[in-house]
Design an enzyme around this catalytic site. Sequence first.
Site, PDB file in Angstrom:
ATOM      1  N   HIS A 101       0.826  -1.172   0.000  1.00 11.79           N
ATOM      2  CA  HIS A 101      -0.055   0.065  -0.056  1.00 11.79           C
ATOM      3  C   HIS A 101       0.963   1.151   0.023  1.00 11.79           C
ATOM      4  O   HIS A 101       1.972   1.227   0.501  1.00 11.79           O
ATOM      5  CB  HIS A 101      -0.847   0.045   1.028  1.00 11.79           C
ATOM      6  CG  HIS A 101      -0.212  -0.207   2.422  1.00 11.79           C
ATOM      7  ND1 HIS A 101       0.039  -1.371   3.037  1.00 11.79           N
ATOM      8  CD2 HIS A 101       0.138   0.691   3.525  1.00 11.79           C
ATOM      9  CE1 HIS A 101       0.748  -1.354   4.039  1.00 11.79           C
ATOM     10  NE2 HIS A 101       0.582  -0.075   4.501  1.00 11.79           N
ATOM     11  N   HIS A 103       1.104   5.271   0.957  1.00 14.88           N
ATOM     12  CA  HIS A 103       0.240   6.339   1.974  1.00 14.88           C
ATOM     13  C   HIS A 103       0.559   7.651   0.880  1.00 14.88           C
ATOM     14  O   HIS A 103       1.521   7.905   0.539  1.00 14.88           O
ATOM     15  CB  HIS A 103       1.033   6.624   3.082  1.00 14.88           C
ATOM     16  CG  HIS A 103       0.978   5.294   4.069  1.00 14.88           C
ATOM     17  ND1 HIS A 103       0.335   5.257   5.194  1.00 14.88           N
ATOM     18  CD2 HIS A 103       1.890   4.209   4.345  1.00 14.88           C
ATOM     19  CE1 HIS A 103       0.290   4.255   5.859  1.00 14.88           C
ATOM     20  NE2 HIS A 103       1.318   3.257   5.282  1.00 14.88           N
TER      21      HIS A 103
HETATM   22  P1  5GP Z   1       1.665   0.472   7.357  1.00 11.89           P
HETATM   23  O1  5GP Z   1       2.659   0.785   8.855  1.00 11.89           O
HETATM   24  O2  5GP Z   1       1.373  -1.224   7.132  1.00 11.89           O
HETATM   25  O3  5GP Z   1       2.379   0.798   6.267  1.00 11.89           O
HETATM   26  O4  5GP Z   1       0.345   1.048   7.562  1.00 11.89           O
HETATM   27  C1  5GP Z   1      -0.962   0.355   7.720  1.00 11.89           C
HETATM   28  C2  5GP Z   1      -1.958   1.691   7.551  1.00 11.89           C
HETATM   29  O5  5GP Z   1      -3.137   1.130   7.544  1.00 11.89           O
HETATM   30  C3  5GP Z   1      -2.003   2.456   8.964  1.00 11.89           C
HETATM   31  O6  5GP Z   1      -1.822   3.854   8.742  1.00 11.89           O
HETATM   32  C4  5GP Z   1      -3.207   2.108   9.222  1.00 11.89           C
HETATM   33  O7  5GP Z   1      -3.990   3.279  10.139  1.00 11.89           O
HETATM   34  C5  5GP Z   1      -4.135   1.702   8.026  1.00 11.89           C
HETATM   35  N1  5GP Z   1      -5.199   0.710   8.533  1.00 11.89           N
HETATM   36  C6  5GP Z   1      -4.915  -0.479   9.380  1.00 11.89           C
HETATM   37  N2  5GP Z   1      -6.186  -1.080   9.181  1.00 11.89           N
HETATM   38  C7  5GP Z   1      -7.139  -0.595   8.623  1.00 11.89           C
HETATM   39  C8  5GP Z   1      -8.292  -0.668   8.031  1.00 11.89           C
HETATM   40  O8  5GP Z   1      -9.136  -1.714   8.516  1.00 11.89           O
HETATM   41  N3  5GP Z   1      -9.153   0.298   7.380  1.00 11.89           N
HETATM   42  C9  5GP Z   1      -8.417   1.426   6.952  1.00 11.89           C
HETATM   43  N4  5GP Z   1      -9.159   2.304   6.347  1.00 11.89           N
HETATM   44  N5  5GP Z   1      -7.052   1.587   7.363  1.00 11.89           N
HETATM   45  C10 5GP Z   1      -6.497   0.664   8.029  1.00 11.89           C
END
Ligand code: 5GP
Length: 141
Positions: A101, A103
């Site tokens: 993903h 951001h």
């Molecule tokens: P990572 O640290 O893996 O790059 O970021 C994961 C992101 O996914 C985090 O910013 C977190 O807030 C978001 N996130 C986790 N679970 C969910 C969810 O169920 N729905 C949405 N919309 N965002 C999520």
Amino acid sequence: MSSNDCIFCKIVAKQIPAYVVYENDHCIAFLDINPVSYGHCLVVPKQHVETFADATPEVISELFKCVQQVAIAICKATNAAGFNVVINSGEIAGQVIRHLHVHIVPRYDNDGLTIDKQPSTKLDEAKAKQLVEKLQHMLKS
Ligand code: 5GP
Ligand code: ZN
């Protein structure tokens, strides 16, 4: 391809809700559930791929077309002055959700975020030369 216990695959399949702002055949973009700034969005390939390194060039290409479109729209919609595009790849880099993903973090005057302000060092000439040689060799087509 999807992973049964992957939360982003569930969002793609509409099995759990999300504030979806855009989707096409390849990608989906939705608001982060814990935004670090107003308009913080995630752009996700519909295909389950764990990390940036695992994705095919086609997946990356479609993903980044979508990232650009969504980022431009977010800035217009929120009046953000700019944005950061961030990929956390691997646990050590802070990747929590094991589905690739991107951001998009809109930036505002005095928003207090420090994404762009990490401590740095001076480039070590000897190490740089060694690394460049190695990389140029590895990346030769
Ligand atoms: P990572 O640290 O893996 O790059 O970021 C994961 C992101 O996914 C985090 O910013 C977190 O807030 C978001 N996130 C986790 N679970 C969910 C969810 O169920 N729905 C949405 N919309 N965002 C999520
Ligand atoms: Zn997934």
